[in-house]
Structures are given as C-alpha cells and as structure tokens.
Motif scaffolding. Structure first.
Motif: not given
Length: 59
Positions: A45-46, A48
């Motif tokens: 998963t990113a 962010t």
C-alpha cells in the motif's frame, strides 16, 4: 567409617531463576516469539497519509 543406606530421598534446594538462566546459557536460546514476516500475497500500500503508521484500537 561405614556408609549407611536410607530410603529417604535427598532434599535438593530449589533452583533460582538466576541459576537456571546461568545453566541454560550454554544451550541454544528458546524462541518465545516469531519474527515479523511480510505477506507477499497482498500488494503493498502507498503510505500517503501522514498518520499511516498510527495504530488505533479499542481500549
């Protein structure tokens, strides 16, 4: 001096935690937990969100 045979077992002193740790120091250490392993079947998963590493749970 003559030796005597008795049916009474010899009383041993209880082993302390310190003496047990010292005795077991020569043996391989027992693993009490498993290392963290990344699940490769899940896509990464990113991260962010600035709070991506904060874990919230119920108290």
């Amino acid at each position: 001096m003559t030796s005597q045979i008795t049916d009474k077992p010899v009383a041993r002193r209880a082993e302390t935690g310190w003496s047990r740790a010292r005795r077991l120091r020569e043996q391989a250490a027992m693993r009490t937990c498993l290392p963290a392993v990344e699940d490769e079947s899940v896509p990464p998963t990113a991260h962010t969100n600035p709070e991506w590493n904060i874990v919230r749970g119920e108290d």
